[in-house]
Design a protein around this motif. Structure first.
Motif, PDB file in Angstrom:
ATOM      1  N   ILE A 155       3.192 -59.596  46.343  1.00  0.00           N
ATOM      2  CA  ILE A 155       4.315 -59.613  45.395  1.00  0.00           C
ATOM      3  C   ILE A 155       3.814 -59.323  43.986  1.00  0.00           C
ATOM      4  O   ILE A 155       4.392 -58.499  43.262  1.00  0.00           O
ATOM      5  N   LEU A 156       2.741 -59.977  43.585  1.00  0.00           N
ATOM      6  CA  LEU A 156       2.165 -59.733  42.250  1.00  0.00           C
ATOM      7  C   LEU A 156       1.673 -58.297  42.141  1.00  0.00           C
ATOM      8  O   LEU A 156       1.897 -57.635  41.131  1.00  0.00           O
ATOM      9  N   ARG A 157       1.012 -57.793  43.192  1.00  0.00           N
ATOM     10  CA  ARG A 157       0.541 -56.408  43.205  1.00  0.00           C
ATOM     11  C   ARG A 157       1.674 -55.442  42.903  1.00  0.00           C
ATOM     12  O   ARG A 157       1.567 -54.562  42.050  1.00  0.00           O
ATOM     13  N   LYS A 158       2.783 -55.620  43.610  1.00  0.00           N
ATOM     14  CA  LYS A 158       3.914 -54.696  43.447  1.00  0.00           C
ATOM     15  C   LYS A 158       4.563 -54.838  42.069  1.00  0.00           C
ATOM     16  O   LYS A 158       4.943 -53.841  41.453  1.00  0.00           O
ATOM     17  N   GLN A 159       4.683 -56.061  41.564  1.00  0.00           N
ATOM     18  CA  GLN A 159       5.307 -56.261  40.257  1.00  0.00           C
ATOM     19  C   GLN A 159       4.446 -55.667  39.140  1.00  0.00           C
ATOM     20  O   GLN A 159       4.967 -54.986  38.252  1.00  0.00           O
ATOM     21  N   LEU A 160       3.152 -55.910  39.182  1.00  0.00           N
ATOM     22  CA  LEU A 160       2.267 -55.327  38.169  1.00  0.00           C
ATOM     23  C   LEU A 160       2.297 -53.804  38.242  1.00  0.00           C
ATOM     24  O   LEU A 160       2.278 -53.126  37.212  1.00  0.00           O
ATOM     25  N   GLY A 161       2.361 -53.257  39.454  1.00  0.00           N
ATOM     26  CA  GLY A 161       2.434 -51.807  39.618  1.00  0.00           C
ATOM     27  C   GLY A 161       3.706 -51.222  39.031  1.00  0.00           C
ATOM     28  O   GLY A 161       3.679 -50.196  38.349  1.00  0.00           O
ATOM     29  N   LYS A 162       4.837 -51.866  39.294  1.00  0.00           N
ATOM     30  CA  LYS A 162       6.110 -51.395  38.717  1.00  0.00           C
ATOM     31  C   LYS A 162       6.057 -51.463  37.194  1.00  0.00           C
ATOM     32  O   LYS A 162       6.491 -50.532  36.507  1.00  0.00           O
ATOM     33  N   ASN A 163       5.530 -52.558  36.663  1.00  0.00           N
ATOM     34  CA  ASN A 163       5.413 -52.703  35.210  1.00  0.00           C
ATOM     35  C   ASN A 163       4.459 -51.666  34.621  1.00  0.00           C
ATOM     36  O   ASN A 163       4.678 -51.180  33.504  1.00  0.00           O
ATOM     37  N   ALA A 164       3.424 -51.328  35.374  1.00  0.00           N
ATOM     38  CA  ALA A 164       2.472 -50.325  34.907  1.00  0.00           C
ATOM     39  C   ALA A 164       3.161 -48.969  34.742  1.00  0.00           C
ATOM     40  O   ALA A 164       3.020 -48.306  33.711  1.00  0.00           O
ATOM     41  N   ARG A 165       3.921 -48.568  35.746  1.00  0.00           N
ATOM     42  CA  ARG A 165       4.628 -47.276  35.654  1.00  0.00           C
ATOM     43  C   ARG A 165       5.631 -47.295  34.502  1.00  0.00           C
ATOM     44  O   ARG A 165       5.731 -46.332  33.745  1.00  0.00           O
ATOM     45  N   GLU A 166       6.361 -48.377  34.363  1.00  0.00           N
ATOM     46  CA  GLU A 166       7.329 -48.492  33.257  1.00  0.00           C
ATOM     47  C   GLU A 166       6.636 -48.402  31.895  1.00  0.00           C
ATOM     48  O   GLU A 166       7.177 -47.812  30.965  1.00  0.00           O
ATOM     49  N   THR A 167       5.449 -48.965  31.783  1.00  0.00           N
ATOM     50  CA  THR A 167       4.676 -48.878  30.536  1.00  0.00           C
ATOM     51  C   THR A 167       4.367 -47.429  30.206  1.00  0.00           C
ATOM     52  O   THR A 167       4.518 -46.995  29.062  1.00  0.00           O
ATOM     53  N   VAL A 168       3.964 -46.658  31.211  1.00  0.00           N
ATOM     54  CA  VAL A 168       3.644 -45.245  30.990  1.00  0.00           C
ATOM     55  C   VAL A 168       4.898 -44.478  30.597  1.00  0.00           C
ATOM     56  O   VAL A 168       4.881 -43.687  29.645  1.00  0.00           O
ATOM     57  N   ILE A 169       5.989 -44.724  31.284  1.00  0.00           N
ATOM     58  CA  ILE A 169       7.240 -44.031  30.972  1.00  0.00           C
ATOM     59  C   ILE A 169       7.692 -44.355  29.550  1.00  0.00           C
ATOM     60  O   ILE A 169       8.050 -43.463  28.779  1.00  0.00           O
ATOM     61  N   LYS A 170       7.648 -45.626  29.215  1.00  0.00           N
ATOM     62  CA  LYS A 170       8.137 -46.075  27.909  1.00  0.00           C
ATOM     63  C   LYS A 170       7.238 -45.641  26.747  1.00  0.00           C
ATOM     64  O   LYS A 170       7.730 -45.240  25.701  1.00  0.00           O
ATOM     65  N   ASN A 171       5.932 -45.718  26.939  1.00  0.00           N
ATOM     66  CA  ASN A 171       5.021 -45.537  25.810  1.00  0.00           C
ATOM     67  C   ASN A 171       4.212 -44.246  25.796  1.00  0.00           C
ATOM     68  O   ASN A 171       3.638 -43.909  24.759  1.00  0.00           O
ATOM     69  N   TYR A 172       4.111 -43.554  26.926  1.00  0.00           N
ATOM     70  CA  TYR A 172       3.191 -42.424  26.983  1.00  0.00           C
ATOM     71  C   TYR A 172       3.792 -41.156  27.573  1.00  0.00           C
ATOM     72  O   TYR A 172       3.075 -40.195  27.825  1.00  0.00           O
ATOM     73  N   SER A 173       5.095 -41.117  27.784  1.00  0.00           N
ATOM     74  CA  SER A 173       5.702 -39.928  28.379  1.00  0.00           C
ATOM     75  C   SER A 173       5.954 -38.865  27.322  1.00  0.00           C
ATOM     76  O   SER A 173       5.908 -39.121  26.122  1.00  0.00           O
ATOM     77  N   LEU A 174       6.277 -37.675  27.780  1.00  0.00           N
ATOM     78  CA  LEU A 174       6.586 -36.558  26.886  1.00  0.00           C
ATOM     79  C   LEU A 174       7.819 -36.886  26.041  1.00  0.00           C
ATOM     80  O   LEU A 174       7.881 -36.542  24.862  1.00  0.00           O
ATOM     81  N   ASN A 175       8.790 -37.589  26.632  1.00  0.00           N
ATOM     82  CA  ASN A 175       9.985 -37.969  25.870  1.00  0.00           C
ATOM     83  C   ASN A 175       9.628 -38.850  24.687  1.00  0.00           C
ATOM     84  O   ASN A 175      10.178 -38.708  23.599  1.00  0.00           O
ATOM     85  N   THR A 176       8.700 -39.773  24.878  1.00  0.00           N
ATOM     86  CA  THR A 176       8.257 -40.642  23.786  1.00  0.00           C
ATOM     87  C   THR A 176       7.587 -39.811  22.706  1.00  0.00           C
ATOM     88  O   THR A 176       7.835 -40.006  21.514  1.00  0.00           O
ATOM     89  N   ALA A 177       6.745 -38.865  23.106  1.00  0.00           N
ATOM     90  CA  ALA A 177       6.065 -37.999  22.137  1.00  0.00           C
ATOM     91  C   ALA A 177       7.080 -37.190  21.339  1.00  0.00           C
ATOM     92  O   ALA A 177       6.950 -37.035  20.115  1.00  0.00           O
ATOM     93  N   LYS A 178       8.110 -36.683  22.011  1.00  0.00           N
ATOM     94  CA  LYS A 178       9.143 -35.914  21.315  1.00  0.00           C
ATOM     95  C   LYS A 178       9.910 -36.784  20.325  1.00  0.00           C
ATOM     96  O   LYS A 178      10.285 -36.332  19.249  1.00  0.00           O
ATOM     97  N   GLN A 179      10.157 -38.041  20.692  1.00  0.00           N
ATOM     98  CA  GLN A 179      10.836 -38.966  19.771  1.00  0.00           C
ATOM     99  C   GLN A 179       9.987 -39.209  18.529  1.00  0.00           C
ATOM    100  O   GLN A 179      10.518 -39.234  17.409  1.00  0.00           O
ATOM    101  N   TYR A 180       8.669 -39.388  18.707  1.00  0.00           N
ATOM    102  CA  TYR A 180       7.784 -39.560  17.552  1.00  0.00           C
ATOM    103  C   TYR A 180       7.779 -38.314  16.687  1.00  0.00           C
ATOM    104  O   TYR A 180       7.834 -38.391  15.459  1.00  0.00           O
ATOM    105  N   GLU A 181       7.745 -37.143  17.325  1.00  0.00           N
ATOM    106  CA  GLU A 181       7.731 -35.884  16.581  1.00  0.00           C
ATOM    107  C   GLU A 181       9.014 -35.759  15.767  1.00  0.00           C
ATOM    108  O   GLU A 181       8.985 -35.384  14.592  1.00  0.00           O
ATOM    109  N   LYS A 182      10.148 -36.081  16.356  1.00  0.00           N
ATOM    110  CA  LYS A 182      11.424 -36.009  15.670  1.00  0.00           C
ATOM    111  C   LYS A 182      11.456 -36.987  14.489  1.00  0.00           C
ATOM    112  O   LYS A 182      11.933 -36.647  13.398  1.00  0.00           O
ATOM    113  N   PHE A 183      10.929 -38.176  14.698  1.00  0.00           N
ATOM    114  CA  PHE A 183      10.893 -39.183  13.645  1.00  0.00           C
ATOM    115  C   PHE A 183      10.079 -38.685  12.435  1.00  0.00           C
ATOM    116  O   PHE A 183      10.505 -38.794  11.299  1.00  0.00           O
ATOM    117  N   TYR A 184       8.909 -38.112  12.701  1.00  0.00           N
ATOM    118  CA  TYR A 184       8.067 -37.639  11.615  1.00  0.00           C
ATOM    119  C   TYR A 184       8.563 -36.332  11.037  1.00  0.00           C
ATOM    120  O   TYR A 184       8.402 -36.019   9.911  1.00  0.00           O
TER     121      TYR A 184
END
Length: 184
Positions: A155-184
């Motif tokens: 259960i912990l394995r799966k929860q940490l894994g789901k959170n890991a993917r969400e971290t990448v999507i939220k903080n390191y995806s191309l969409n995030t980079a585009k939002q930073y570019e737009k902001f600057y």
């Protein structure tokens, strides 16, 4: 994220742990092998070491000398990293020194819980007990304890894994980079 998207895993009778790195002293392979032989888990486990380098012969000798051939596989250099990560259940990152942590993000994008050393480059991405587990760099006892926790707790394995993917999507995806570019 499109390249590193988890797919349905094949049925297997073991929990797979993977480490993808150059076989080099600063990557912590011997810390990992020392930890591996200390883990007294009830589950069947296999450690897959992907990569090549100057330590290959010494690692192979250590594995044979400690009779770990049934639970550790040296895969060498591979071009099918996505497929290997997809069949893994846990990723490990025992490095003493890191540069760009793209490899860590790939593992996280594949919904793998990561057990990583607490060096700055990794602990700036891994939040302990949220999207992975951190251990004291160079401490094979601490590494063995963290791996044991994930081997035993699906259960912990799966929860940490789901959170890991969400971290990448939220903080390191191309969409995030585009939002930073737009902001600057």
């Amino acid at each position: 994220l499109k390249t590193f998207t988890p797919e349905k895993k094949k049925q297997k009778n073991y929990i797979g742990v993977v480490y993808v790195a150059r076989l080099d002293a600063v990557k912590g392979h011997f810390d990992l092998l020392e930890a591996w032989k200390k883990i007294n888990s009830s589950v069947i486990k296999k450690l897959f070491l992907v990569g090549d380098g100057e330590l290959r012969g010494k690692l192979a000798h250590f594995i044979a000398e400690n009779k770990l051939e049934n639970s550790i596989v040296l895969l060498g250099n591979r071009n099918d990293i996505h497929a290997i990560l997809n069949e893994a259940d846990i990723a490990v990152f025992p490095s003493h020194v890191e540069g760009l942590t793209l490899s860590l993000l790939e593992k996280m994008a594949m919904e793998l819980p990561v057990v990583a050393s607490d060096i700055d480059e990794l602990s700036s991405i891994i939040t302990n007990n949220f999207n992975g587990l951190l251990f004291q760099c160079g401490n094979s006892d601490d590494l063995a304890e963290k791996l044991f926790i994930l081997l035993e707790d699906e259960i912990l394995r799966k929860q940490l894994g789901k959170n890991a993917r969400e971290t990448v999507i939220k903080n390191y995806s191309l969409n995030t980079a585009k939002q930073y570019e737009k902001f600057y």
